[in-house]
Design a protein around this motif. Sequence first.
Motif, PDB file in Angstrom:
ATOM      1  N   GLY A  50       2.488 -13.780  35.455  1.00 19.90           N
ATOM      2  CA  GLY A  50       1.197 -13.665  35.163  1.00 19.90           C
ATOM      3  C   GLY A  50       0.201 -12.325  35.031  1.00 19.90           C
ATOM      4  N   GLY A  51       1.173 -11.191  35.452  1.00 21.93           N
ATOM      5  CA  GLY A  51       0.571 -10.015  35.342  1.00 21.93           C
ATOM      6  C   GLY A  51       0.474  -9.429  34.078  1.00 21.93           C
ATOM      7  N   GLU A  52       0.073  -8.128  33.887  1.00 23.36           N
ATOM      8  CA  GLU A  52      -0.182  -7.625  32.501  1.00 23.36           C
ATOM      9  C   GLU A  52       0.986  -7.349  31.786  1.00 23.36           C
ATOM     10  N   VAL A  53       0.885  -7.457  30.386  1.00 27.81           N
ATOM     11  CA  VAL A  53       2.076  -7.450  29.557  1.00 27.81           C
ATOM     12  C   VAL A  53       2.995  -5.856  29.764  1.00 27.81           C
ATOM     13  N   ALA A  54       4.132  -5.819  29.275  1.00 31.26           N
ATOM     14  CA  ALA A  54       4.659  -4.721  29.361  1.00 31.26           C
ATOM     15  C   ALA A  54       5.333  -4.462  27.853  1.00 31.26           C
ATOM     16  N   PRO A  55       5.179  -3.013  27.677  1.00 29.95           N
ATOM     17  CA  PRO A  55       5.526  -2.885  26.165  1.00 29.95           C
ATOM     18  C   PRO A  55       7.126  -2.723  26.317  1.00 29.95           C
ATOM     19  N   HIS A  56       7.620  -3.376  24.789  1.00 28.00           N
ATOM     20  CA  HIS A  56       8.890  -3.707  24.564  1.00 28.00           C
ATOM     21  C   HIS A  56       9.234  -2.634  24.198  1.00 28.00           C
ATOM     22  N   ALA A  89       1.627 -21.111  30.291  1.00 30.05           N
ATOM     23  CA  ALA A  89       0.546 -20.863  31.183  1.00 30.05           C
ATOM     24  C   ALA A  89       0.279 -19.237  31.800  1.00 30.05           C
ATOM     25  N   LEU A  90       1.847 -18.897  32.439  1.00 28.73           N
ATOM     26  CA  LEU A  90       1.633 -17.621  33.074  1.00 28.73           C
ATOM     27  C   LEU A  90       1.465 -16.531  31.721  1.00 28.73           C
ATOM     28  N   GLY A  91       2.160 -16.807  30.869  1.00 34.37           N
ATOM     29  CA  GLY A  91       2.099 -15.811  29.429  1.00 34.37           C
ATOM     30  C   GLY A  91       0.503 -15.640  28.999  1.00 34.37           C
ATOM     31  N   ALA A  92      -0.021 -16.949  29.160  1.00 34.25           N
ATOM     32  CA  ALA A  92      -1.494 -16.796  28.584  1.00 34.25           C
ATOM     33  C   ALA A  92      -2.307 -16.158  29.668  1.00 34.25           C
ATOM     34  N   LEU A  93      -2.065 -16.234  30.897  1.00 34.04           N
ATOM     35  CA  LEU A  93      -2.703 -15.514  31.858  1.00 34.04           C
ATOM     36  C   LEU A  93      -2.372 -13.766  31.826  1.00 34.04           C
ATOM     37  N   SER A  94      -1.117 -13.782  31.460  1.00 35.18           N
ATOM     38  CA  SER A  94      -0.594 -12.248  31.314  1.00 35.18           C
ATOM     39  C   SER A  94      -1.449 -11.737  30.252  1.00 35.18           C
ATOM     40  N   PRO A 374      -8.018 -18.750  28.859  1.00 34.95           N
ATOM     41  CA  PRO A 374      -7.907 -20.101  27.943  1.00 34.95           C
ATOM     42  C   PRO A 374      -8.179 -21.255  28.678  1.00 34.95           C
ATOM     43  N   ALA A 375      -8.827 -22.184  28.103  1.00 34.95           N
ATOM     44  CA  ALA A 375      -9.429 -23.379  28.862  1.00 34.95           C
ATOM     45  C   ALA A 375      -8.722 -24.042  29.962  1.00 34.95           C
ATOM     46  N   ALA A 376      -7.378 -24.009  29.752  1.00 36.83           N
ATOM     47  CA  ALA A 376      -6.405 -24.760  30.447  1.00 36.83           C
ATOM     48  C   ALA A 376      -6.517 -23.871  31.949  1.00 36.83           C
ATOM     49  N   LEU A 377      -6.654 -22.746  31.833  1.00 35.62           N
ATOM     50  CA  LEU A 377      -6.554 -22.154  33.135  1.00 35.62           C
ATOM     51  C   LEU A 377      -7.884 -22.056  34.190  1.00 35.62           C
ATOM     52  N   HIS A 378      -9.086 -22.402  33.816  1.00 37.25           N
ATOM     53  CA  HIS A 378     -10.083 -22.633  34.303  1.00 37.25           C
ATOM     54  C   HIS A 378     -10.238 -23.363  35.446  1.00 37.25           C
ATOM     55  N   GLY A 379     -10.394 -22.816  36.461  1.00 37.34           N
ATOM     56  CA  GLY A 379     -10.288 -23.717  37.724  1.00 37.34           C
ATOM     57  C   GLY A 379      -9.092 -23.273  38.629  1.00 37.34           C
ATOM     58  N   ALA A 380      -7.930 -22.652  38.016  1.00 40.38           N
ATOM     59  CA  ALA A 380      -6.840 -22.708  38.597  1.00 40.38           C
ATOM     60  C   ALA A 380      -6.885 -21.260  39.448  1.00 40.38           C
ATOM     61  N   ASP A 381      -6.207 -21.349  40.694  1.00 42.02           N
ATOM     62  CA  ASP A 381      -6.012 -20.098  41.290  1.00 42.02           C
ATOM     63  C   ASP A 381      -4.887 -19.149  40.626  1.00 42.02           C
ATOM     64  N   ASN A 383      -4.395 -16.037  41.262  1.00 43.63           N
ATOM     65  CA  ASN A 383      -3.521 -15.173  41.982  1.00 43.63           C
ATOM     66  C   ASN A 383      -2.454 -15.652  42.593  1.00 43.63           C
ATOM     67  N   ASP A 384      -1.959 -17.043  42.111  1.00 39.11           N
ATOM     68  CA  ASP A 384      -0.887 -17.704  42.605  1.00 39.11           C
ATOM     69  C   ASP A 384       0.042 -18.285  41.393  1.00 39.11           C
ATOM     70  N   PRO A 385       0.955 -17.688  41.198  1.00 36.17           N
ATOM     71  CA  PRO A 385       1.473 -17.811  39.760  1.00 36.17           C
ATOM     72  C   PRO A 385       2.031 -19.374  39.744  1.00 36.17           C
ATOM     73  N   ALA A 386       2.494 -19.983  41.025  1.00 36.40           N
ATOM     74  CA  ALA A 386       3.017 -21.199  41.133  1.00 36.40           C
ATOM     75  C   ALA A 386       1.859 -22.350  40.865  1.00 36.40           C
ATOM     76  N   ALA A 387       0.652 -21.879  41.123  1.00 35.66           N
ATOM     77  CA  ALA A 387      -0.423 -22.809  40.644  1.00 35.66           C
ATOM     78  C   ALA A 387      -0.826 -22.670  39.573  1.00 35.66           C
ATOM     79  N   VAL A 388      -0.477 -21.974  38.471  1.00 34.77           N
ATOM     80  CA  VAL A 388      -0.507 -21.639  37.171  1.00 34.77           C
ATOM     81  C   VAL A 388       0.546 -22.304  36.309  1.00 34.77           C
TER      82      VAL A 388
END
Length: 789
Positions: A50-56, A89-94, A374-381, A383-388
């Motif tokens: 869920g961190g920032e993207v990395a250049p390929h 979900a983690l990709g969307a957060l990233s 994204p709307a699906a991540l509203h309300g999620a923690d 900072n916790d990848p497991a929660a996302v």
Amino acid sequence: MTVENIPGISLWNDLSLSVTARVDALIDAMSIEEKIAQLYGVWVGASDQGGEVAPHQHDMEDAVDLDALLPSGLGQLTRPFGTVPVDPALGALSLARTQIRIAATNRFGIPALAHDECLAGFAAWGATAYPVPLSWGATFDPDTVRRMAAAIGRDMRSVGVHQGLAPVLDVVRDARWGRVEETIGEDPYLVGTIGTAYVQGLQSAGIAATLKHFVGYSASRAGRNLAPASMGPRERADVLLPPFEMAVREGRARSVMNAYTDTDGMPSAADEDLLTGLLRDTWGFDGTVVADYFAIAFLKTLHGIAADWADAAGTALRAGIDVELPNVKTYGAPLTEAVADGRVPEALVDRALRRTLAQKAVLGLLDPDWNPLPAALHGADLNDPAAVRGRIDLDGPENRALARTVAEKAVVLLSNDGTLPLARPRRIALLGPNADEPVAVLGCYSFPQHIGVRHPGTPPGIELPTLRDTLSSEFPDAEITVALGTGIDDGDLSGIREAARLARESDIALVVLGDRAGLFGRGTSGEGCDVATLVLPGAQQQLLDALLDLETPVVTVLLAGRPYALGRAVEESAAIVQSFFPGEEGARAIAGVLSGRTNPSGRLPVSVPRVPGSQPATYLGARLAHASEVSSSDPTPAFAFGHGLSYTRFDWTDLTLVVEEAPTDGEFTLTFIVRNTGGRSGTEIVQVYLHDPVASVVQPVQRLVGYTRVELQRGEARCLRVTVPADVASFTGRDHRRVVEPGELEVRLAASSADPRLTARVTLTGAARHVDHTRRLHATIEQEPFDHA
């Protein structure tokens, strides 16, 4: 997660202003570096934490320093999901975190536009793998394809993607080309109508569709990837351009991607007449033109028409390419320096910039309340990848049901001596290299085959039942024995004896042959997987022939990306079932056809050759392209374009010409009856072909101008009313203008290009009439109930 906007509402964020006014205000405030930054992308991969993207780091490009680039802004993010496996979900957060960084780093708060592949479904880990486009064509069903595309678009939008790189509108000219699986078929009308439906569906979900590859890619010499295209202006105008014209006019596509190839020495990426003169000035396209990956650099490295990167950038920009993909290369420092020293006018940068910023405005990326989360991540923690993880499902039950519907409608029954549907066999020998292979149903742009193969040990992210799995469910009382016989392309003959033994001991032998999708030689079908002839890969024909030597009935099943010559099987196989990479639900769809649970309704979008060396050949050939007494080479296919059988029968009767003579600006009307005279419900595909016996330039013997699916219960009949505008008889004349000429025509009502059922002879009267891009494009077919009493 929020973005700190520039204090107050800037003009470009003011929704009360027109898009044009907002974009003009932004351009006026930008430096040349900030302008050019909006004209390129950076290839990235989302973070699995869920961190920032990395250049390929791609082997065709230099490393990219995001920290150095972002203060000037960034036009696009390339394939954040289609680069590495990542939970959606983690990709969307990233992606959201990266977008916030991008917007916060540049002076104007402009995020990037994110694009990804969606050729056979969203090319993301865990997303539904739908049938490949060649299967879309086999459905002859734009409505179902439109629904599928809308579902794909919703999934892409749900994770923060804005643009999809599909559909492919290349018309098949040579089936040896590796990318046949990515096309919709060999007929421009079929490609245009199915492709336009895909555009409409994808864009209904807020995703900008990208038409590719504009134009000529599929006409390459000998079917070789990136080879020069040998075609005259009429073939280009009458065969290759119409699908793009339809998708621009009727689909209102928002983006176009250039072709890699050159035609008569002119690379598409440098063709101003094509990308600006025709596309924009004539057709009125007002979206963005994006470069196929590395295509601008190829002007220097492959085409040899640019001296350096700045020359390549200026050439492409002048031609009309607005955005360089996948990475910054020529549109970065080289273009900036070329503008500074006067080699490239800044007005060309502004022209491209105006289009790219307008697209961002329409997509909501310049709105003051823009929020990338994204709307699906509203309300999620967050900072916790497991929660996302797991909060976004890209392969839910509705998707899978739709994938199965498309797959079922795309299965083509090529031949059948009555063996199918199978009548409760006790012993089934399931043979061949694709009999128990999970990825045999997937095309080369599916995530598992495109990206997953580079990450061994990573699960595919979707359920992929094999034909062995689905037949066990379809025939629970049968004993099923399995032997591969040979590999896809290894040439191994050692397993054929065992396969033959199992077949002799069984009631039926199902031999499952075909392709393995891959890239650049890693498969037998896919980008860069071109072939010299259309013989089955490896030793598959030897396996098939050995089984045909037995007394056990053989049903040949093909899971492939292109049509293949099948040798003796055309006449000797008890039945042949063709499926073009039918996606994750494909094995269930095929099992349903074998058992009779599903009545097949697919029709061939490409001809199946009788001999492997007949290419290039399509049904659209002129008279001299067909079999003749002056050549010992016969290109007649084993199964023609549009062919497909059913488990029921249909009668076509009572042709009536309502209007049989019309002026060159008029239309013909006719009616006829289609009746289901078989023992079960089924679907007939009515195809309308036009034959022009005498024209001022050589014409194909016939060409498709309309089609419809007619679903009929046992004993049911429908009256079909067909209206054929004179416009659809137009072609590119001697003066290279499109013309409708007076004279006699034949309207052929057919079950395939080789199976006309009814023929109406009609006449166009009056003077020859020139038409343009506003002409009518379709013959219309209306259905009404018919009371045969």
